[in-house]
Scaffold this active site. Structure first.
Site, PDB file in Angstrom:
ATOM      1  N   ARG C  76      37.096  25.916  34.739  1.00 54.22           N
ATOM      2  CA  ARG C  76      38.409  26.233  34.183  1.00 54.22           C
ATOM      3  C   ARG C  76      39.349  26.837  35.209  1.00 54.22           C
ATOM      4  NH1 ARG C  76      38.832  27.760  28.572  1.00 54.22           N
ATOM      5  NH2 ARG C  76      39.888  29.602  29.348  1.00 54.22           N
ATOM      6  N   THR C  77      38.870  27.858  35.910  1.00 49.68           N
ATOM      7  CA  THR C  77      39.755  28.509  36.865  1.00 49.68           C
ATOM      8  C   THR C  77      40.106  27.556  38.003  1.00 49.68           C
ATOM      9  OG1 THR C  77      38.854  30.665  36.284  1.00 49.68           O
ATOM     10  CG2 THR C  77      40.012  30.515  38.369  1.00 49.68           C
ATOM     11  N   LYS C 104      29.561  38.224  53.816  1.00 50.26           N
ATOM     12  CA  LYS C 104      29.965  38.865  55.059  1.00 50.26           C
ATOM     13  C   LYS C 104      29.233  38.318  56.274  1.00 50.26           C
ATOM     14  CE  LYS C 104      31.434  42.811  52.467  1.00 50.26           C
ATOM     15  NZ  LYS C 104      31.680  44.236  52.369  1.00 50.26           N
ATOM     16  N   ARG C 126      36.749  32.249  45.061  1.00 49.66           N
ATOM     17  CA  ARG C 126      35.978  32.706  43.906  1.00 49.66           C
ATOM     18  C   ARG C 126      34.574  33.003  44.392  1.00 49.66           C
ATOM     19  NH1 ARG C 126      37.000  32.641  38.098  1.00 49.66           N
ATOM     20  NH2 ARG C 126      35.024  32.477  37.023  1.00 49.66           N
ATOM     21  N   HIS C 156      39.955  40.001  38.647  1.00 51.12           N
ATOM     22  CA  HIS C 156      40.361  38.633  38.353  1.00 51.12           C
ATOM     23  C   HIS C 156      41.854  38.719  38.071  1.00 51.12           C
ATOM     24  CE1 HIS C 156      40.279  34.564  37.388  1.00 51.12           C
ATOM     25  NE2 HIS C 156      39.435  34.522  36.387  1.00 51.12           N
TER      26      HIS C 156
END
Lengths: 336, 336, 336
Positions: C76-77, C104, C126, C156
């Site tokens: 969705r995002t 990292k 994300r 978010h």
């Protein structure tokens, strides 16, 4: 192909055509008039010459978003729909969906509502269950069009129209044609759509040629002549439409092996010689060489199989632009 | 790199260049003239300044469709080809192909014929088998161009040209240069293409530095000087091209461990000090830090590794636009 | 939501805003001023009317390349960011990354350097680890912007802003509002960002309603009122923001079953009746029907859940265009 099993598409005429007789969804050949089918074929004609130009794009659907909802894998069909959309300058969104998605579940409707809220203009739906595209269309918002990219055993209407388009380019008078469909008619959504399209366009005779185990019981009701002997069925036909042997769709008991099928039904130069000398050889692809036909036929001068692929893009461009053009907002743009 | 094993590319000159001496396919450095290589580098120069502008696109290939046929996974190369195509305003189609596809099978040809029927203009081919791109080019329709994105142990010609481009920007006189290639030359398609490009551009001396087990038997015939001792081989060179240690391509018996390799051949500040003070450090990426070189060298002032990445897009834009521009229909558009 | 565990975002004000007070990265609501938040909401307003037009695209980011770096699956995002980018005419690159990538590590930085060398203009990130987007932004080149598409339990922020946008369209005076957030606040990056945004915009009262096991210890310090009894917490609120029950993020011991949760906290017409008569019902989606709320509420007249989806595209367009517009080169183009 049992009409009883999926009653949702019976009302497809109302679903597919808007109040002004224009295409709104494209779900099945059933429910469309000869006039509309002809309009699609004529529109495709205007797109068919594009690839010969150096810029193969037209800005008809610029700013529109088309989402491919493929619940069933299909590289070829997805690719041609994607190319068709891009050549109309639309943005294409591929939505990854689990192939296991039940077509009528609450979660599918929630997914649709969400995509509609993102202002998608069109869903191209491919699903293993018959009636999936009709179900989605019957729940779609007014601003969304649905195009059936193949559903279960039911329909594959863009395939049928690209076949009609290919026939028409070679033999424009449908009323003079005898067309043979050869292979697993029972399990083929392609065959079902082809028969409806051929009848609508008024061909003289439709023949179905298949082993007894692959024949549909009530096939006669569809207005076709049934043959189990290919040498009789192919005699003097104008067009031979081979079906792909869909092994994965058949009960193993009914399945002749590829070699057995080829021996009796596979199209060879000898069998092809029974048809008219200029008979067209067609296949929806991908071909199982040595099963549905020999390479000599597939690559021979009467084969129009690669033309079918080319025309598939023009037909999909026509369907997409007509569906989106039938909406108030889009209609004007088509005539800009 | 055994020329005997894949004879298909021997005729690549005729395949790659059309009757008017223009680029038609881009398959390998072999078969191209110094003039053509220089034309590609010069064309890339005109694209290299684009990223500094706010709009990084040119409409050169608007309306063209480029299909990525990647039979072998490669995120980096696929990404740079995709970016190059998009910055030329082409439409990009990613065709999912099983990595197991045999390159010369009937089914591959059927796939190609189908994509050609969809009026794809260019195939970018990446395949694990040597000669794959040549095979596809030799069977392609007249309207289709093929670009080799890396095939087996044979060639990776866009990589070699981006390396040449990077060298030329820093040291434009190739005839004055001594270039060392360090690492697994035998298994590297990159090395093979680099050696051909460096020879074509007339560098003074090409050196190959590698453990005896990683050396090609007939390397001398390619016109290179062979060193097994890096301290001798790196002395006074102008350019050091490190290869990536391709563990997955080597027989385990021949494979020195990463640590062993680094101990003898890995580029450290000490070894780098043996080269000319302004020697360039290059690597096709992705780097295995602590294997091919230390981080002090990879991130040091003589490293041009990230410039290579940047130039990779300009080179691919140049190759794509020249290939498609060499066709009658496209040629005019380039000069619109 | 333990501020101690991820100190990297404490300096986010400096990271997110450039010397002239303009948006450079968009990482978290913390560190942004009310003026900047309002500028984003106002910019989104100008995009929100686009979908009603026949051409839903603007050329603001033509020639820009936006890369989706999704280390964590989110259809969705990712889809809304992709649509937002395309409607701004940017090119979108989806980079496949292993979800196991340590945030990292040296290899992530090498990947970033490579993408920057390809002249990507923006990364949408994300990641499952808190602080990932901040880490990437703090190492990004000056010409690259980073947008946080959700990181671990931290933030978010585009979700929070689309929520604020949706509230503002219905109830423009934030200072008059009492807002309840219901559900697993502790594990929700959405909740954290919502609370910061609501405080910044000056709502009268923020309530958090959750089972004791799902409550954050130091929640009071964030300036919210805590309720474990929903009947008390929902009384007379103007806005109800339900959270999604994130089963995969909870220790099994703390987890009430979906049915248990629904019984006490799930929003039913009866519980909704405790709020103001015109209270808005919100949910970040996808809804677990029968867990966070009943279908009667989800599909009821007070639900603005699908509006949130629509506004999500406008907000992401606003954030993207402001971030890229704040760079010298882009700034002029926005005002062309």
């Amino acid at each position: 192909m049992n009409l009883q099993e999926s009653p949702t598409w019976l009302g497809s005429a109302k679903l597919q055509v808007d109040g002004k007789g224009r295409l709104r969804h494209f779900l099945s050949i059933e429910g469309l008039s000869r006039r509309l089918i002809t309009e699609i074929l004529d529109t495709a004609e205007s797109f068919a010459s594009l690839p010969e130009q150096s810029v193969k794009k037209v800005p008809l659907l610029r700013g529109k978003t088309i989402a491919n909802l493929f619940f069933e894998a299909s590289t070829r069909t997805r690719t041609t729909f994607e190319l068709a959309a891009k050549r109309l300058s639309a943005d294409v969104l591929t939505v990854n969906l689990p192939t296991s998605s039940a077509v009528k579940g609450e979660s599918l409707l929630d997914t649709l509502r969400n995509l509609e809220a993102m202002h998608i203009d069109m869903f191209v739906v491919r699903h293993g269950q018959s009636g999936a595209a009709h179900f989605i269309a019957s729940h779609a918002s007014p601003h969304v069009s649905v195009v059936n990219g193949g559903d279960g055993r039911h329909a594959h209407p863009t395939q049928a129209l690209l076949d009609m388009f290919t026939i028409r380019r070679h033999k424009p008078d449908f009323s003079a044609l005898v067309v043979a469909i050869v292979g697993d008619v029972t399990h083929s959504r392609v065959a079902r759509s082809q028969i409806h399209a051929l009848r609508l366009l008024g061909v003289r005779e439709i023949r179905v040629i298949a082993p007894r185990t692959l024949l549909l019981r009530h096939l006669g009701e569809l207005g076709v002549r049934v043959f189990t002997n290919p040498c009789e069925g192919l005699k003097d036909v104008d067009v031979i439409m081979m079906l792909r042997l869909q092994r994965e769709r058949m009960d193993s008991a009914m399945l002749p092996s590829g070699l057995e099928f080829f021996h009796v039904y596979g199209l060879t130069p000898e069998k092809l010689a029974l048809a008219k000398p200029d008979a067209l050889v067609m296949h929806p692809g991908p071909i199982n060489r040595g099963v549905e036909m020999s390479s000599a036929v597939a690559d021979g001068p009467q084969s129009v199989i690669l033309q079918q692929v080319t025309h598939g893009i023009a037909i999909r461009m026509a369907v997409m632009s007509l569906c989106l053009g039938s909406h108030a907002a889009g209609r004007e743009r088509l005539h800009e």
